[in-house]
Motif scaffolding. Structure first.
Motif, PDB file in Angstrom:
ATOM      1  N   VAL A 108     -34.213   9.981 -62.797  1.00  0.00           N
ATOM      2  CA  VAL A 108     -35.253   9.305 -63.059  1.00  0.00           C
ATOM      3  C   VAL A 108     -36.055   9.354 -61.700  1.00  0.00           C
ATOM      4  O   VAL A 108     -37.403   9.485 -61.693  1.00  0.00           O
ATOM      5  CB  VAL A 108     -34.900   7.840 -63.138  1.00  0.00           C
ATOM      6  CG1 VAL A 108     -36.000   6.782 -63.058  1.00  0.00           C
ATOM      7  CG2 VAL A 108     -34.152   7.343 -64.649  1.00  0.00           C
ATOM      8  N   GLU A 109     -35.380   9.302 -60.454  1.00  0.00           N
ATOM      9  CA  GLU A 109     -36.162   9.421 -59.141  1.00  0.00           C
ATOM     10  C   GLU A 109     -36.614  10.669 -58.962  1.00  0.00           C
ATOM     11  O   GLU A 109     -37.694  10.994 -58.492  1.00  0.00           O
ATOM     12  CB  GLU A 109     -35.272   8.981 -58.086  1.00  0.00           C
ATOM     13  CG  GLU A 109     -35.952   9.137 -56.637  1.00  0.00           C
ATOM     14  CD  GLU A 109     -34.949   8.720 -55.497  1.00  0.00           C
ATOM     15  OE1 GLU A 109     -35.672   8.579 -54.433  1.00  0.00           O
ATOM     16  OE2 GLU A 109     -33.766   8.627 -55.756  1.00  0.00           O
ATOM     17  N   ALA A 110     -35.862  11.563 -59.417  1.00  0.00           N
ATOM     18  CA  ALA A 110     -36.481  13.347 -59.470  1.00  0.00           C
ATOM     19  C   ALA A 110     -37.596  13.325 -60.039  1.00  0.00           C
ATOM     20  O   ALA A 110     -38.503  14.114 -59.679  1.00  0.00           O
ATOM     21  CB  ALA A 110     -35.196  14.019 -59.609  1.00  0.00           C
ATOM     22  N   THR A 114     -41.283  14.439 -58.507  1.00  0.00           N
ATOM     23  CA  THR A 114     -41.794  15.801 -59.059  1.00  0.00           C
ATOM     24  C   THR A 114     -43.128  15.519 -59.523  1.00  0.00           C
ATOM     25  O   THR A 114     -44.090  16.556 -59.297  1.00  0.00           O
ATOM     26  CB  THR A 114     -40.713  16.338 -60.211  1.00  0.00           C
ATOM     27  OG1 THR A 114     -39.395  16.589 -59.540  1.00  0.00           O
ATOM     28  CG2 THR A 114     -41.479  17.767 -60.640  1.00  0.00           C
ATOM     29  N   ARG A 115     -43.072  14.405 -60.334  1.00  0.00           N
ATOM     30  CA  ARG A 115     -44.751  14.173 -60.811  1.00  0.00           C
ATOM     31  C   ARG A 115     -45.865  13.943 -59.669  1.00  0.00           C
ATOM     32  O   ARG A 115     -46.824  14.249 -59.683  1.00  0.00           O
ATOM     33  CB  ARG A 115     -44.596  13.104 -61.691  1.00  0.00           C
ATOM     34  CG  ARG A 115     -44.017  13.167 -63.109  1.00  0.00           C
ATOM     35  CD  ARG A 115     -44.050  12.087 -63.879  1.00  0.00           C
ATOM     36  NE  ARG A 115     -43.818  12.098 -65.435  1.00  0.00           N
ATOM     37  CZ  ARG A 115     -43.223  11.295 -66.238  1.00  0.00           C
ATOM     38  NH1 ARG A 115     -43.031  10.155 -65.856  1.00  0.00           N
ATOM     39  NH2 ARG A 115     -42.984  11.650 -67.435  1.00  0.00           N
ATOM     40  N   TYR A 176     -41.465  22.651 -67.017  1.00  0.00           N
ATOM     41  CA  TYR A 176     -41.256  22.616 -68.275  1.00  0.00           C
ATOM     42  C   TYR A 176     -40.385  21.087 -68.400  1.00  0.00           C
ATOM     43  O   TYR A 176     -40.470  20.368 -69.085  1.00  0.00           O
ATOM     44  CB  TYR A 176     -40.590  23.580 -68.985  1.00  0.00           C
ATOM     45  CG  TYR A 176     -41.382  24.784 -69.367  1.00  0.00           C
ATOM     46  CD1 TYR A 176     -41.441  24.417 -71.012  1.00  0.00           C
ATOM     47  CD2 TYR A 176     -42.136  25.602 -68.982  1.00  0.00           C
ATOM     48  CE1 TYR A 176     -42.460  25.724 -71.642  1.00  0.00           C
ATOM     49  CE2 TYR A 176     -42.875  26.645 -69.074  1.00  0.00           C
ATOM     50  CZ  TYR A 176     -43.066  26.557 -70.563  1.00  0.00           C
ATOM     51  OH  TYR A 176     -43.947  27.611 -71.252  1.00  0.00           O
ATOM     52  N   TRP A 177     -39.493  21.012 -67.493  1.00  0.00           N
ATOM     53  CA  TRP A 177     -38.763  19.761 -67.441  1.00  0.00           C
ATOM     54  C   TRP A 177     -39.589  18.649 -67.154  1.00  0.00           C
ATOM     55  O   TRP A 177     -39.406  17.498 -67.971  1.00  0.00           O
ATOM     56  CB  TRP A 177     -37.635  19.923 -66.364  1.00  0.00           C
ATOM     57  CG  TRP A 177     -36.772  18.720 -66.212  1.00  0.00           C
ATOM     58  CD1 TRP A 177     -35.646  18.388 -67.048  1.00  0.00           C
ATOM     59  CD2 TRP A 177     -36.815  17.656 -65.214  1.00  0.00           C
ATOM     60  NE1 TRP A 177     -35.000  17.369 -66.457  1.00  0.00           N
ATOM     61  CE2 TRP A 177     -35.867  16.819 -65.522  1.00  0.00           C
ATOM     62  CE3 TRP A 177     -37.776  17.567 -64.174  1.00  0.00           C
ATOM     63  CZ2 TRP A 177     -35.417  15.591 -64.616  1.00  0.00           C
ATOM     64  CZ3 TRP A 177     -37.555  16.440 -63.218  1.00  0.00           C
ATOM     65  CH2 TRP A 177     -36.349  15.463 -63.572  1.00  0.00           C
ATOM     66  N   THR A 178     -40.609  18.669 -66.341  1.00  0.00           N
ATOM     67  CA  THR A 178     -41.246  17.374 -66.095  1.00  0.00           C
ATOM     68  C   THR A 178     -42.315  17.184 -67.376  1.00  0.00           C
ATOM     69  O   THR A 178     -42.463  15.792 -67.572  1.00  0.00           O
ATOM     70  CB  THR A 178     -42.337  17.654 -64.813  1.00  0.00           C
ATOM     71  OG1 THR A 178     -41.465  18.046 -63.581  1.00  0.00           O
ATOM     72  CG2 THR A 178     -43.198  16.473 -64.449  1.00  0.00           C
ATOM     73  N   GLY A 182     -38.408  14.723 -68.447  1.00  0.00           N
ATOM     74  CA  GLY A 182     -36.977  14.748 -67.930  1.00  0.00           C
ATOM     75  C   GLY A 182     -36.012  14.759 -69.189  1.00  0.00           C
ATOM     76  O   GLY A 182     -34.916  14.639 -68.901  1.00  0.00           O
ATOM     77  N   LYS A 183     -36.512  14.852 -70.283  1.00  0.00           N
ATOM     78  CA  LYS A 183     -35.861  15.167 -71.517  1.00  0.00           C
ATOM     79  C   LYS A 183     -35.004  16.238 -71.875  1.00  0.00           C
ATOM     80  O   LYS A 183     -33.964  16.463 -72.350  1.00  0.00           O
ATOM     81  CB  LYS A 183     -36.454  14.512 -72.811  1.00  0.00           C
ATOM     82  CG  LYS A 183     -36.746  13.062 -72.737  1.00  0.00           C
ATOM     83  CD  LYS A 183     -37.687  12.638 -74.185  1.00  0.00           C
ATOM     84  CE  LYS A 183     -37.885  11.171 -73.943  1.00  0.00           C
ATOM     85  NZ  LYS A 183     -38.772  10.777 -73.064  1.00  0.00           N
TER      86      LYS A 183
END
Length: 201
Positions: A108-110, A114-115, A176-178, A182-183
């Motif tokens: 969550v914090e990461a 990143t965003r 891609y992760w962002t 984060g899913k």
């Protein structure tokens, strides 16, 4: 974002203060917007003087990205510790597990950090600058692995190119992760990015 605290008592205390200041800064940036917050406002929110804040962070960008400062060397150390018979590309992939550990530990914090970085041009530029330092550190680590295997490294150009490609894979996997909020599985995304460089992929 949390960082490992190792070293002397003074180093540990300094790292603790930096982490606390960075947390205050990040919350203010997230609430008000990075460009709308001054260093003086960061210092006031943290309850310290402006000069004290600047002793720990020379810029606003560093207050967000300070966790990256030591991470490049940690990845390089992990790379040097990979088995001697392992090919460079596999060794790079496995060494980058150190870099994505923080995303598994506190996604969550990461994701929020990143965003913020992706949405702020100044932070993107500063992160790219830090990654250039990683590129050379990883290139040297790869060259060290060759030397340790009994074959002297002629130069670090080839290893540095492979390190740069590996870091691009990391950046793309994180993009891609962002985008997935984060899913997606970040480790699987990084595996796919590395596989795209495999002949025949």
């Amino acid at each position: 974002m949390a960082v490992a605290r190792t070293g002397t008592t003074r180093d540990i205390a300094r790292a603790a203060v930096r982490a606390e200041l960075a947390e205050v800064a990040f919350e203010l940036f997230r609430r008000e917007g990075f460009e709308n917050v001054t260093i003086s406002e960061l210092a006031e929110a943290a309850g310290v003087s402006r000069s004290t804040f600047l002793r720990y962070f020379g810029t606003k960008e560093d207050a967000v990205l300070f966790a990256l400062d030591a991470q490049g060397e940690k990845v390089a150390d992990a790379l040097r510790e990979r088995p001697a018979g392992e090919d460079d590309w596999t060794a790079l992939r496995r060494a980058l597990d150190v870099a994505i550990e923080q995303y598994r530990h506190d996604p969550v914090e990461a994701l929020a950090v990143t965003r913020l970085v992706r949405d702020t041009p100044a932070l993107c530029a500063r992160q790219s600058q830090k990654h250039r330092g990683w590129r050379h550190a990883l290139g040297r680590a790869l060259a060290d692995r060759v030397s340790a295997g009994g074959t002297p490294a002629v130069d670090a150009l080839g290893p540095t190119v492979r390190a740069a490609a590996a870091l691009d894979c990391l950046d793309i996997a994180l993009d891609y992760w962002t985008t997935s909020d984060g899913k997606s599985d970040l480790e699987a995304l990084l595996d796919r990015a590395f596989a795209a460089f495999t002949p025949g992929a």
